[in-house]
Motif scaffolding. Sequence first.
Motif, short mmCIF file in Angstrom:
data_model
loop_
_atom_site.label_atom_id
_atom_site.label_comp_id
_atom_site.label_asym_id
_atom_site.label_seq_id
_atom_site.Cartn_x
_atom_site.Cartn_y
_atom_site.Cartn_z
N PHE A 49 36.11 46.30 42.57
CA PHE A 49 36.00 47.37 41.57
C PHE A 49 37.32 47.40 40.80
O PHE A 49 38.40 47.39 41.42
N VAL A 50 37.23 47.41 39.49
CA VAL A 50 38.44 47.34 38.65
C VAL A 50 38.38 48.41 37.58
O VAL A 50 37.38 48.50 36.85
N HIS A 51 39.42 49.22 37.47
CA HIS A 51 39.49 50.20 36.38
C HIS A 51 40.90 50.33 35.85
O HIS A 51 41.88 50.14 36.57
N VAL A 52 40.99 50.65 34.57
CA VAL A 52 42.23 51.11 33.96
C VAL A 52 42.28 52.62 34.14
O VAL A 52 41.25 53.30 34.08
N THR A 55 42.82 47.33 40.98
CA THR A 55 41.77 46.47 41.52
C THR A 55 41.60 46.77 43.01
O THR A 55 42.55 46.60 43.78
N PHE A 56 40.41 47.23 43.39
CA PHE A 56 40.11 47.57 44.79
C PHE A 56 39.27 46.44 45.41
O PHE A 56 38.29 45.99 44.80
N SER A 69 36.01 39.47 36.66
CA SER A 69 35.67 40.24 35.48
C SER A 69 36.84 41.06 34.97
O SER A 69 36.70 41.77 34.00
N VAL A 70 37.99 40.99 35.63
CA VAL A 70 39.11 41.78 35.16
C VAL A 70 39.57 41.30 33.80
O VAL A 70 39.51 40.11 33.49
N VAL A 71 39.99 42.24 32.98
CA VAL A 71 40.51 41.93 31.66
C VAL A 71 42.03 41.97 31.69
O VAL A 71 42.70 41.15 31.08
N PHE A 72 42.57 42.94 32.44
CA PHE A 72 44.02 43.16 32.48
C PHE A 72 44.59 42.56 33.76
O PHE A 72 43.85 42.31 34.73
N PRO A 73 45.90 42.34 33.81
CA PRO A 73 46.47 41.63 34.96
C PRO A 73 46.27 42.37 36.30
O PRO A 73 46.24 43.59 36.35
N GLY A 122 45.41 65.78 34.70
CA GLY A 122 44.14 65.06 34.58
C GLY A 122 44.33 63.57 34.41
O GLY A 122 45.48 63.07 34.36
N GLN A 123 43.22 62.86 34.34
CA GLN A 123 43.25 61.40 34.26
C GLN A 123 41.96 60.91 33.60
O GLN A 123 40.92 61.55 33.72
N VAL A 124 42.04 59.77 32.92
CA VAL A 124 40.85 59.10 32.40
C VAL A 124 40.75 57.74 33.09
O VAL A 124 41.75 57.02 33.20
N LEU A 125 39.55 57.39 33.57
CA LEU A 125 39.29 56.07 34.15
C LEU A 125 38.39 55.28 33.21
O LEU A 125 37.38 55.80 32.72
#
Lengths: 135, 135
Positions: free
Chosen positions: A106-109, A45-46, A9-13, A60-63
Amino acid sequence: MNANDRSHSVVFPLGEEVKSENFSGRVWMKMLTSIESECPVGNVTFEPGCRNSWHTHGGGQVLLVTGGRGYYQEWGQPARQLQAGDVVQIPPHAKHWHGASKDSWFVHVFVLVNPEKGPTSWLEPVSDDDYCILE
Amino acid sequence: MNANDRSHSVVFPLGEEVKSENFSGRVWMKMLTSIESECPVGNVTFEPGCRNSWHTHGGGQVLLVTGGRGYYQEWGQPARQLQAGDVVQIPPHAKHWHGASKDSWFVHVFVLVNPEKGPTSWLEPVSDDDYCILE
């Protein structure tokens, strides 16, 4: 990775595997902008069961969650379950961790906010006791 | 929207339709963080053929393409074709536009970089002549 995981389901590399004592298992990272930029953006990607240690960000950070199932937890708060489409705004200096559930990739930008305001500070690992009670 | 479009590939919410003279067709936007935050992040979905007008950002912008097919063009440069997984770093004050191809929906997340450095300034529309030569 096998055909049952959610990494499809990943969109990015996927990027390269990260070897770091700040993660409890296998993890991959691809920077999407320069780490030196004013707004560093990357894809993480975990593998199932992998989470990072408690840590803070000076600005700070945005996920932005793009795949799989995982968690975000701030110190002293219950863990929040995450799936594709979820967004987390992490305040400056908030002690937190994020990572996969036991049974899912689990995948996040991530978007690092105002990195000039201070570094990422790594703290203790999330204990197995704290992690294993999560559903 | 119909079953042939690419909007099913969106990861983040569609949000509300935007009524603005700065877009040539129908477009939807969902803010993923507060527009007032230090790092505004939002999701934009363009119908086929829809693009925004030429514009600039005082602090720059990052685009993260999550679905469909579209373009990014800086003034005086050839248009760059975009699809899911592509990333664009737009420098501060660079005159540019982005939007869908003629035959596809187009979905991207935007990250507004250092918005305190200056506003988004809207300029003239992309001419049909300039847009129609794109493949």
